[in-house]
Design an enzyme around this catalytic site. Structure first.
Site: not given
Length: 259
Positions: A30-31, A33-34, A38, A53, A159
């Site tokens: 799905l995506g 990051g660093g 996910v 995740k 956040d």
């Protein structure tokens, strides 16, 4: 849950299609990051889809603070039983690839909606017309109610931003990523009281930047910034540099608002 789609040149995710993590089998990315990725995954015990995740760093190589932050995220989400909050089903924070299994929510983030409106960053689109504003008011009202429910449990998100506000297919909001959340009732808040800044600068209240602490009002402020950005198609405070943006927020200097 959803994070930004993979970008060109991003590191390879810490899993592959069809890989197993406990009872979960990954289906598609799905995506990422660093710090991890996910995945859409299947809980093979129950036959339901989840957002998995998966962290790219083994627990043994993570700092104690990082492990505790993940544990706190899992504990926080477990306490938040609300239809507009991305619930957690299970957490495995040991082993080669720690993971969190969470509710899978279809839809798109508010950040994605805003990006689609603005293909040329140098030329922001005009504010929404009155008829375009109306559908967003229930969305933000429900998001405010959702954050209030978390606040009533003593939990501040810290956040809130368009990337953490998802619009489900029925138009309702889902608040994502309580990874920076602070439990005001916990005695173990020293992890978030070290004097460091947590969150995303453009959505930080000036009181936070000035070191005056953070309580539930920081979420209200950040949601207000996201509302302004959604309706006006630009943020209330802008700056050419990180320092300039911080100064504009601290002193309330906004060419957008004054204009």
């Amino acid at each position: 849950v959803l994070i930004e789609p993979p970008t060109a040149g991003a590191a390879s995710p810490a899993a592959e299609d069809g890989e197993r993590f406990g009872a979960y089998r990954t289906i598609r990315l799905l995506g990422q990051g660093g710090q991890g990725a996910v995945w859409l995954a299947e809980d093979t015990r129950l036959g339901r889809l989840v957002a998995l995740k998966v962290l790219s760093i083994p627990a043994a190589e993570m700092s104690t603070a990082r492990v505790e932050r993940l544990r706190r995220e899992a504990q926080t989400l477990a306490r938040l039983d609300h239809p507009c909050i991305c619930a957690i089903y299970e957490a495995e924070l040991d082993g080669r690839h720690p993971y969190l299994a969470m509710r899978y929510v279809e839809g798109e983030t508010l950040a994605s909606v805003l990006a689609q409106r603005q293909p040329d960053p140098s030329r922001p689109p005009p504010p929404l017309a009155p008829k375009e504003i109306a559908p967003w008011l229930p969305f933000f009202a429900r998001a405010a109610e959702t954050l209030h429910a978390a606040h009533e449990l003593g939990i501040v998100h810290r956040d809130v931003k368009p990337g953490n506000l998802m619009r489900a297919p029925d138009g309702s909001p889902v608040v994502l990523d309580f990874g920076l959340a602070r439990d005001l009732e916990s005695t173990a808040v020293s992890l978030t009281q070290s004097g460091e800044l947590f969150g995303t600068l453009a959505y930080m209240a000036p009181e936070v930047l000035l070191g005056r602490g953070s309580d539930r009002r920081v979420d209200v402020y950040a949601l207000g910034v996201a509302l302004f950005e959604t309706l006006a198609n630009q943020r209330p405070f802008v700056g050419a540099t990180h320092a300039a943006l911080r100064r504009a927020i601290e002193i309330g200097e906004s060419s957008v608002l004054s204009g």
